[in-house]
Design a protein around this motif. Sequence first.
Motif, mmCIF file in Angstrom:
data_model
loop_
_atom_site.group_PDB
_atom_site.id
_atom_site.type_symbol
_atom_site.label_atom_id
_atom_site.label_comp_id
_atom_site.label_asym_id
_atom_site.label_seq_id
_atom_site.Cartn_x
_atom_site.Cartn_y
_atom_site.Cartn_z
ATOM 1 N N LYS A 72 0.869 -1.168 0.000
ATOM 2 C CA LYS A 72 0.000 0.000 0.000
ATOM 3 C C LYS A 72 0.902 1.213 0.000
ATOM 4 O O LYS A 72 1.925 1.236 0.660
ATOM 5 N N ASN A 73 0.528 2.235 -0.727
ATOM 6 C CA ASN A 73 1.303 3.462 -0.745
ATOM 7 C C ASN A 73 0.523 4.557 -0.029
ATOM 8 O O ASN A 73 -0.658 4.754 -0.295
ATOM 9 N N THR A 89 -9.307 3.753 -6.126
ATOM 10 C CA THR A 89 -10.565 4.326 -6.592
ATOM 11 C C THR A 89 -11.117 5.304 -5.564
ATOM 12 O O THR A 89 -11.541 6.410 -5.917
ATOM 13 N N ALA A 90 -11.095 4.909 -4.308
ATOM 14 C CA ALA A 90 -11.581 5.805 -3.249
ATOM 15 C C ALA A 90 -10.728 7.065 -3.193
ATOM 16 O O ALA A 90 -11.250 8.171 -3.026
ATOM 17 N N ILE A 150 -5.421 -8.977 -2.715
ATOM 18 C CA ILE A 150 -4.571 -7.818 -2.446
ATOM 19 C C ILE A 150 -4.704 -6.816 -3.586
ATOM 20 O O ILE A 150 -4.841 -5.612 -3.369
ATOM 21 N N TYR A 151 -4.681 -7.326 -4.805
ATOM 22 C CA TYR A 151 -4.829 -6.457 -5.966
ATOM 23 C C TYR A 151 -6.183 -5.747 -5.932
ATOM 24 O O TYR A 151 -6.269 -4.540 -6.162
ATOM 25 N N LEU A 152 -7.242 -6.483 -5.632
ATOM 26 C CA LEU A 152 -8.577 -5.893 -5.541
ATOM 27 C C LEU A 152 -8.627 -4.829 -4.454
ATOM 28 O O LEU A 152 -9.180 -3.748 -4.653
ATOM 29 N N SER A 153 -8.023 -5.110 -3.323
ATOM 30 C CA SER A 153 -7.984 -4.155 -2.215
ATOM 31 C C SER A 153 -7.256 -2.884 -2.647
ATOM 32 O O SER A 153 -7.693 -1.769 -2.351
ATOM 33 N N LYS A 154 -6.160 -3.060 -3.374
ATOM 34 C CA LYS A 154 -5.398 -1.910 -3.868
ATOM 35 C C LYS A 154 -6.232 -1.092 -4.854
ATOM 36 O O LYS A 154 -6.238 0.139 -4.791
ATOM 37 N N THR A 176 -10.021 0.346 8.777
ATOM 38 C CA THR A 176 -8.993 0.264 7.741
ATOM 39 C C THR A 176 -7.825 -0.627 8.157
ATOM 40 O O THR A 176 -6.809 -0.667 7.473
ATOM 41 N N ALA A 177 -7.964 -1.330 9.283
ATOM 42 C CA ALA A 177 -6.853 -2.117 9.834
ATOM 43 C C ALA A 177 -6.501 -3.339 8.999
ATOM 44 O O ALA A 177 -5.388 -3.837 9.090
ATOM 45 N N CYS A 178 -7.431 -3.847 8.201
ATOM 46 C CA CYS A 178 -7.105 -5.042 7.420
ATOM 47 C C CYS A 178 -7.405 -4.829 5.955
ATOM 48 O O CYS A 178 -8.283 -4.062 5.582
ATOM 49 N N ASP A 179 -6.625 -5.541 5.127
ATOM 50 C CA ASP A 179 -6.804 -5.479 3.679
ATOM 51 C C ASP A 179 -7.530 -6.708 3.156
ATOM 52 O O ASP A 179 -8.179 -6.645 2.116
#
Length: 185
Positions: free
Chosen positions: A10-11, A149-150, A140-144, A67-70
């Motif tokens: 995550k950046n 997007t948000a 992980i990719y979907l979460s990113k 937001t603690a978990c991906d």
Amino acid sequence: MRGRMELSEKNFLVGEKIMKTKPVLFVVEDDLDLQALIVNFFQRNELTIQFFDDAETALAQFRKDPTACDIVLTVLRLPQMSGLELTRILRNEGASAPVILMTAHRSPTLASEAIKAGVYDLVVKPIHFPQLDVSIERAIYLSKVHMETASSKADASTKEIQGLEGVIGRSPKFLRVLDLARRVS
């Protein structure tokens, strides 16, 4: 493996620096042996893993910091609350983290219920760890993508608001009225 690490990170922009953090995987599993297997397999994946013996504890942690978990990896059968119930509650409370449900039962009915509840992927036990690895990497990719997007939506909203010098109101209804006026003019 370098491309995989970039995909998994995550950046965050902090000041002028971009900080990278490892994705956080919540594992909701009451079987200590399976917990040990998960740690041994995924420790090389640049993941931060947090274990919970029951769904209630995981839910309490989520409520403290949504937001603690991906990614959430849970089993179907847990004491008191099932993994499916956990998924429903997470979705009702606005969690966007993908949920991967592990189960020993393979049935079309369960698959249908899981999809309706918002499960991202269903993994049948005995666990085939390379398959689970692929599922987690996709999650992980979907979460990113959700995070980007948000962030893009927030940036666009901020830019729209910045173009309204002298306007004090910022409520969603007021901004919709201004948007309508802008489109009509």
